[in-house]
Structures are given as structure tokens and as C-alpha cells.
Write a protein that holds these residues in place. Structure first.
Motif, PDB file in Angstrom:
ATOM      1  N   LYS A   1      -9.496   6.596 -10.537  1.00 58.45           N
ATOM      2  CA  LYS A   1      -8.048   6.776 -10.650  1.00 58.45           C
ATOM      3  C   LYS A   1      -7.359   6.715  -9.291  1.00 58.45           C
ATOM      4  CE  LYS A   1      -8.289   9.590 -14.841  1.00 58.45           C
ATOM      5  NZ  LYS A   1      -7.937  10.889 -15.474  1.00 58.45           N
ATOM      6  N   HIS A   2      -8.130   6.415  -8.243  1.00 57.73           N
ATOM      7  CA  HIS A   2      -7.572   6.326  -6.884  1.00 57.73           C
ATOM      8  C   HIS A   2      -6.795   7.595  -6.538  1.00 57.73           C
ATOM      9  CE1 HIS A   2      -8.693   2.086  -6.665  1.00 57.73           C
ATOM     10  NE2 HIS A   2      -8.230   1.974  -7.890  1.00 57.73           N
ATOM     11  N   THR A   3      -7.379   8.738  -6.867  1.00 58.06           N
ATOM     12  CA  THR A   3      -6.692  10.008  -6.675  1.00 58.06           C
ATOM     13  C   THR A   3      -7.571  10.982  -5.921  1.00 58.06           C
ATOM     14  OG1 THR A   3      -5.427   9.689  -8.710  1.00 58.06           O
ATOM     15  CG2 THR A   3      -5.550  11.921  -7.855  1.00 58.06           C
ATOM     16  N   LEU A   4      -6.939  11.706  -5.016  1.00 57.25           N
ATOM     17  CA  LEU A   4      -7.586  12.776  -4.260  1.00 57.25           C
ATOM     18  C   LEU A   4      -6.880  14.074  -4.607  1.00 57.25           C
ATOM     19  CD1 LEU A   4      -9.707  13.197  -1.899  1.00 57.25           C
ATOM     20  CD2 LEU A   4      -7.716  13.235  -0.389  1.00 57.25           C
ATOM     21  N   HIS A   5      -7.673  15.100  -4.943  1.00 60.35           N
ATOM     22  CA  HIS A   5      -7.092  16.391  -5.282  1.00 60.35           C
ATOM     23  C   HIS A   5      -7.430  17.414  -4.205  1.00 60.35           C
ATOM     24  CE1 HIS A   5      -5.975  15.210  -9.359  1.00 60.35           C
ATOM     25  NE2 HIS A   5      -7.132  14.596  -9.436  1.00 60.35           N
ATOM     26  N   LEU A   6      -6.511  18.366  -4.036  1.00 61.55           N
ATOM     27  CA  LEU A   6      -6.765  19.490  -3.144  1.00 61.55           C
ATOM     28  C   LEU A   6      -6.484  20.768  -3.932  1.00 61.55           C
ATOM     29  CD1 LEU A   6      -7.485  20.449  -0.259  1.00 61.55           C
ATOM     30  CD2 LEU A   6      -5.032  20.497   0.219  1.00 61.55           C
ATOM     31  N   GLN A   7      -7.551  21.434  -4.349  1.00 68.23           N
ATOM     32  CA  GLN A   7      -7.413  22.704  -5.046  1.00 68.23           C
ATOM     33  C   GLN A   7      -7.323  23.806  -4.014  1.00 68.23           C
ATOM     34  OE1 GLN A   7      -7.097  23.493  -8.348  1.00 68.23           O
ATOM     35  NE2 GLN A   7      -6.880  25.628  -7.688  1.00 68.23           N
ATOM     36  N   MET A   8      -6.226  24.532  -4.024  1.00 69.63           N
ATOM     37  CA  MET A   8      -5.983  25.574  -3.028  1.00 69.63           C
ATOM     38  C   MET A   8      -5.923  26.924  -3.726  1.00 69.63           C
ATOM     39  SD  MET A   8      -3.129  23.636  -0.673  1.00 69.63           S
ATOM     40  CE  MET A   8      -1.840  23.778  -1.908  1.00 69.63           C
TER      41      MET A   8
ATOM     42  N   THR B   1      -2.233  10.066  -4.844  1.00 72.54           N
ATOM     43  CA  THR B   1      -2.597   8.822  -5.522  1.00 72.54           C
ATOM     44  C   THR B   1      -2.289   7.639  -4.619  1.00 72.54           C
ATOM     45  OG1 THR B   1      -2.142   9.800  -7.681  1.00 72.54           O
ATOM     46  CG2 THR B   1      -2.252   7.405  -7.566  1.00 72.54           C
ATOM     47  N   THR B   2      -3.254   6.754  -4.491  1.00 73.76           N
ATOM     48  CA  THR B   2      -3.062   5.565  -3.672  1.00 73.76           C
ATOM     49  C   THR B   2      -2.891   4.343  -4.561  1.00 73.76           C
ATOM     50  OG1 THR B   2      -5.428   5.044  -3.536  1.00 73.76           O
ATOM     51  CG2 THR B   2      -4.535   6.545  -1.879  1.00 73.76           C
ATOM     52  N   SER B   3      -2.180   3.375  -4.043  1.00 71.07           N
ATOM     53  CA  SER B   3      -2.032   2.094  -4.724  1.00 71.07           C
ATOM     54  C   SER B   3      -2.022   0.993  -3.680  1.00 71.07           C
ATOM     55  CB  SER B   3      -0.749   2.045  -5.559  1.00 71.07           C
ATOM     56  OG  SER B   3       0.379   2.246  -4.738  1.00 71.07           O
ATOM     57  N   GLY B   4      -2.535  -0.145  -4.077  1.00 71.21           N
ATOM     58  CA  GLY B   4      -2.559  -1.271  -3.151  1.00 71.21           C
ATOM     59  C   GLY B   4      -3.794  -1.330  -2.279  1.00 71.21           C
ATOM     60  N   LEU B   5      -4.698  -0.351  -2.414  1.00 69.70           N
ATOM     61  CA  LEU B   5      -5.949  -0.359  -1.656  1.00 69.70           C
ATOM     62  C   LEU B   5      -7.079  -0.817  -2.563  1.00 69.70           C
ATOM     63  CD1 LEU B   5      -5.592   2.988   0.294  1.00 69.70           C
ATOM     64  CD2 LEU B   5      -5.472   0.676   1.235  1.00 69.70           C
ATOM     65  N   THR B   6      -7.980  -1.584  -2.023  1.00 70.91           N
ATOM     66  CA  THR B   6      -9.050  -2.156  -2.829  1.00 70.91           C
ATOM     67  C   THR B   6     -10.204  -1.175  -2.974  1.00 70.91           C
ATOM     68  OG1 THR B   6      -8.496  -4.367  -2.028  1.00 70.91           O
ATOM     69  CG2 THR B   6     -10.666  -4.067  -3.039  1.00 70.91           C
ATOM     70  N   GLY B   7     -10.644  -0.978  -4.215  1.00 70.17           N
ATOM     71  CA  GLY B   7     -11.791  -0.141  -4.490  1.00 70.17           C
ATOM     72  C   GLY B   7     -11.623   1.274  -3.971  1.00 70.17           C
ATOM     73  N   ALA B   8     -12.709   1.832  -3.433  1.00 72.89           N
ATOM     74  CA  ALA B   8     -12.681   3.202  -2.915  1.00 72.89           C
ATOM     75  C   ALA B   8     -13.304   3.257  -1.524  1.00 72.89           C
ATOM     76  CB  ALA B   8     -13.435   4.121  -3.871  1.00 72.89           C
TER      77      ALA B   8
ATOM     78  N   VAL C   1       0.838  -1.193   0.000  1.00 71.18           N
ATOM     79  CA  VAL C   1       0.000   0.000   0.000  1.00 71.18           C
ATOM     80  C   VAL C   1       0.878   1.249   0.000  1.00 71.18           C
ATOM     81  CG1 VAL C   1      -1.725   1.281   1.268  1.00 71.18           C
ATOM     82  CG2 VAL C   1      -1.829  -1.213   1.219  1.00 71.18           C
ATOM     83  N   GLN C   2       0.565   2.172  -0.895  1.00 63.75           N
ATOM     84  CA  GLN C   2       1.334   3.412  -0.972  1.00 63.75           C
ATOM     85  C   GLN C   2       0.417   4.601  -1.179  1.00 63.75           C
ATOM     86  OE1 GLN C   2       4.284   2.752  -4.125  1.00 63.75           O
ATOM     87  NE2 GLN C   2       5.857   2.931  -2.552  1.00 63.75           N
ATOM     88  N   VAL C   3       0.870   5.721  -0.651  1.00 63.91           N
ATOM     89  CA  VAL C   3       0.208   6.995  -0.870  1.00 63.91           C
ATOM     90  C   VAL C   3       1.276   7.977  -1.341  1.00 63.91           C
ATOM     91  CG1 VAL C   3      -0.990   8.920   0.214  1.00 63.91           C
ATOM     92  CG2 VAL C   3      -1.568   6.576   0.863  1.00 63.91           C
ATOM     93  N   VAL C   4       1.053   8.628  -2.465  1.00 60.81           N
ATOM     94  CA  VAL C   4       2.055   9.532  -3.026  1.00 60.81           C
ATOM     95  C   VAL C   4       1.414  10.875  -3.345  1.00 60.81           C
ATOM     96  CG1 VAL C   4       3.698   9.915  -4.885  1.00 60.81           C
ATOM     97  CG2 VAL C   4       3.325   7.598  -4.021  1.00 60.81           C
ATOM     98  N   GLU C   5       1.985  11.931  -2.774  1.00 53.64           N
ATOM     99  CA  GLU C   5       1.504  13.287  -3.035  1.00 53.64           C
ATOM    100  C   GLU C   5       2.358  13.961  -4.110  1.00 53.64           C
ATOM    101  OE1 GLU C   5       1.472  12.709   1.554  1.00 53.64           O
ATOM    102  OE2 GLU C   5       2.809  12.292  -0.138  1.00 53.64           O
TER     103      GLU C   5
END
Length: 124
Positions: A76-83, A23-30, A2-6
Motif C-alpha cells: 500500500k506504499h504506506t508507513l505507519h508510526l504508532q505512538m 503514503t507515497t505515490s510516484g515511487l517505484t516498488g518499495a 512523486v508525493q508523500v502525504v502524512e
């Protein structure tokens, strides 16, 4: 694994905008919660936003309400933060976290998986 990359941090001027990605990898679904935290030198890590699994709920810290917006792309297993309208006090290392243990979202101890962080620096 499992990885999380900013990504997406940088140096901008006050009033500018940045869009961070996680972006996450190794986690199932959402079916996992996610959050953004930040930590400035000499300060404690503070919660910026919470996004419930599949994006069903979003919470913002008072300090960023109206300026920051979170969006989640489950495919896409991605979380965005618009600042937007960034200010010098927003300068910090920004971290993405995933999988809460059910505690208060704004407490770092609630989160099980962390990224390495991306630096955001705002100049006057």
C-alpha cells in the motif's frame, strides 16, 4: 509526480496514543528508505525513526524508544508510526521523508522527498 502525504495527527492528552500514516505515490516498488521527523516551534527538525527499504531495518531515536513503533506496508506504499504514551514534549509537526542519499538518517539533508507534515499536540 512523486508525493508523500502524512495524516493522523491531532490533539490528545498525555498518556494517549496516535497512529500516523505516510503514503507515497510516484515511487517505484518499495526500494527506498523512509523516515519520520518532527519539529517543534523554535527547535530543529529531529529524526524520530528510520525504516530501510522493504522494512529490512528500523532505527528509533532514544527519546521515543519503547513508545513508538514503525510499520511498513509495501503493497500500500504506506508507513505507519504508532505512538503510545504520548507526552507534551512529543508535541510537534511530524514529517515523513523518503529516498535517502546515503547520509546519516537523522539528518534532514539526507532526505530528498518530504511531506507537508501533520500536527501532533499533547496536552496535560
Amino acid at each position: 509526480q512523486v508525493q508523500v502525504v502524512e495524516s493522523g495527527g491531532g490533539l490528545v492528552q498525555a498518556g494517549d496514543s496516535l497512529n500516523l500514516s505516510c503514503t507515497t505515490s510516484g515511487l517505484t516498488g518499495a526500494d527506498y528508505d523512509m523516515a519520520w521527523f518532527r519539529q517543534a516551534p523554535g527547535k530543529e527538525r529531529e529524526g524520530v525513526s528510520f525504516t530501510g527499504f522493504r522494512g529490512w531495518r528500523t532505527i528509533y531515536a532514544d527519546s521515543v524508544k519503547g513508545r513508538f513503533t514503525v510499520s511498513r506496508d509495501n503493497n500500500k506504499h504506506t508507513l505507519h508510526l504508532q505512538m503510545n504514551n504520548l507526552q507534551p514534549e512529543d508535541s510537534a509537526m511530524y514529517y515523513c521523508a523518503a529516498q535517502s542519499n546515503g547520509g546519516h538518517w537523522y539528518q534532514p539533508s539526507t532526505w530528498e522527498i518530504w511531506g507537508q507534515g501533520t500536527q501532533v499536540t499533547i496536552s496535560l
